[in-house]
Enzyme design. Structure first.
Site, short mmCIF file in Angstrom:
data_model
loop_
_atom_site.label_atom_id
_atom_site.label_comp_id
_atom_site.label_asym_id
_atom_site.label_seq_id
_atom_site.Cartn_x
_atom_site.Cartn_y
_atom_site.Cartn_z
N SER A 46 0.83 -1.21 0.00
CA SER A 46 0.00 0.00 0.00
C SER A 46 0.87 1.27 0.00
O SER A 46 1.86 1.35 0.72
CB SER A 46 -0.88 -0.02 1.26
OG SER A 46 -1.68 1.11 1.30
N GLY A 47 0.47 2.24 -0.83
CA GLY A 47 1.06 3.58 -0.79
C GLY A 47 2.55 3.66 -1.05
O GLY A 47 3.22 4.54 -0.49
N SER A 75 -1.72 -3.67 -0.57
CA SER A 75 -2.62 -2.71 -1.20
C SER A 75 -4.01 -2.77 -0.57
O SER A 75 -4.49 -3.86 -0.24
CB SER A 75 -2.72 -3.05 -2.70
OG SER A 75 -3.87 -2.47 -3.24
N ASP A 77 -6.60 -2.56 -2.03
CA ASP A 77 -7.48 -3.27 -2.97
C ASP A 77 -7.29 -4.79 -2.91
O ASP A 77 -7.93 -5.50 -3.70
CB ASP A 77 -7.26 -2.77 -4.40
CG ASP A 77 -7.75 -1.35 -4.58
OD1 ASP A 77 -8.80 -1.00 -4.00
OD2 ASP A 77 -7.08 -0.56 -5.28
N HIS A 96 -5.32 -3.24 -11.50
CA HIS A 96 -6.29 -2.16 -11.29
C HIS A 96 -5.60 -0.84 -11.57
O HIS A 96 -4.51 -0.58 -11.04
CB HIS A 96 -6.83 -2.20 -9.87
CG HIS A 96 -7.66 -1.01 -9.53
ND1 HIS A 96 -8.73 -0.61 -10.30
CD2 HIS A 96 -7.56 -0.10 -8.52
CE1 HIS A 96 -9.26 0.48 -9.78
NE2 HIS A 96 -8.57 0.81 -8.71
N ASP A 121 -10.24 -8.05 -31.47
CA ASP A 121 -9.07 -8.93 -31.27
C ASP A 121 -8.85 -9.26 -29.80
O ASP A 121 -8.83 -10.42 -29.40
CB ASP A 121 -7.79 -8.20 -31.74
CG ASP A 121 -7.59 -8.27 -33.24
OD1 ASP A 121 -8.29 -9.04 -33.91
OD2 ASP A 121 -6.70 -7.54 -33.73
N HIS A 159 -14.70 5.37 -11.31
CA HIS A 159 -13.51 4.90 -10.60
C HIS A 159 -12.33 4.58 -11.53
O HIS A 159 -11.37 5.34 -11.57
CB HIS A 159 -13.91 3.68 -9.76
CG HIS A 159 -12.83 3.19 -8.86
ND1 HIS A 159 -13.07 2.39 -7.76
CD2 HIS A 159 -11.49 3.37 -8.89
CE1 HIS A 159 -11.93 2.13 -7.15
NE2 HIS A 159 -10.95 2.71 -7.83
N TYR A 213 -2.78 -15.66 -34.94
CA TYR A 213 -1.90 -14.50 -34.85
C TYR A 213 -0.62 -14.85 -34.08
O TYR A 213 -0.64 -15.67 -33.19
CB TYR A 213 -2.65 -13.37 -34.14
CG TYR A 213 -1.84 -12.11 -33.95
CD1 TYR A 213 -1.65 -11.22 -35.00
CD2 TYR A 213 -1.26 -11.83 -32.72
CE1 TYR A 213 -0.91 -10.06 -34.82
CE2 TYR A 213 -0.52 -10.67 -32.53
CZ TYR A 213 -0.35 -9.80 -33.58
OH TYR A 213 0.38 -8.67 -33.39
ZN LIG Z 1 -8.89 2.55 -7.56
#
Ligand SMILES: [Zn+2]
Length: 219
Positions: A46-47, A75, A77, A96, A121, A159, A213
């Site tokens: 985090s941070g 994090s 998240d 994210h 694609d 967001h 591809y």
């Molecule tokens: Zn965010």
């Protein structure tokens, strides 16, 4: 407990990658990866500034979020990454970001239709936009999961975006491609009202991209 060093390296490269590609600024955004065999998740602390991040700074947790290695806090998240890893066994990496062009669509709660062959694609159709969700609890994870379709990306209203893939590298590619097509679509929409490609054309491009591809070994 064996710490997955290769995964740690891949997740570090993905975090550095989103920073170098200009998809994140200061501390925003994060990349993670999972070692399914060991049930361990590696994620950005985090941070912490991306340019100061070393592989040893990454945090390792189990699938319930219990920290098993790393001296920093994970994090904020992490919970959303875990929510998706727990429910989507095919996902091996998650990213994210609040990358500008993708987030300009998210800000308006707008999905990105398959306006371009590049969208067909990589994303196989429209890039969906989940409704706004608070960052607390599982609201955000639930919203992303519910919106998930074929595309390895989901916009999140007001967001930013989540992208995913079988590896952190694949999730990184999806994050870069998302911002690239979002930029082109943003510019195109300034000029006029484009039409999405017909579904059969989208299918054709997607299938060709995912079967013929690139380079294949010939032996
Ligand atoms: Zn965010």
């Amino acid at each position: 407990m064996m710490i997955p060093e290769r995964l740690r390296r891949e997740v570090w490269e993905a975090n550095l990658g989103i920073y170098r590609a200009g998809l994140v600024t200061m501390h925003s955004g994060n990349a993670s990866g999972i070692d399914r065999r060991r049930g361990l998740v590696v994620i950005k602390p985090s941070g912490m500034d991306y340019d100061k991040l070393r592989p040893s700074d990454l945090v390792v947790t189990d699938l319930e979020g219990r920290q098993v290695a790393g001296k920093w806090r994970p994090s904020v998240d992490l919970r959303h990454h875990l929510y998706l890893y727990q429910r989507c066994p095919e996902i091996g990496g998650i990213i994210h970001t609040h990358s500008n062009y993708a987030t300009s669509f998210a800000m308006l709660g707008r999905p990105i239709p398959a306006y371009l062959t590049a969208i067909a694609d990589e994303f196989g159709g429209e890039i969906p936009c989940a409704p706004y969700a608070d960052n607390a609890g599982d609201h955000l994870g639930e919203a992303v999961l519910k919106a998930m379709g074929r595309a390895p990306a989901v916009l999140l209203a007001h967001h930013g975006a989540f992208t995913f893939g079988p590896t952190p590298r694949a999730a990184f590619k999806a994050a870069v491609m998302l911002e690239d097509v979002a930029k082109t679509c943003h510019l195109g929409l300034l000029l006029g009202q484009p039409q999405p490609l017909p579904p059969e054309e989208v299918r054709k491009w997607y299938e060709r991209y995912h079967t013929a591809y690139g380079q294949r070994r010939r032996d």
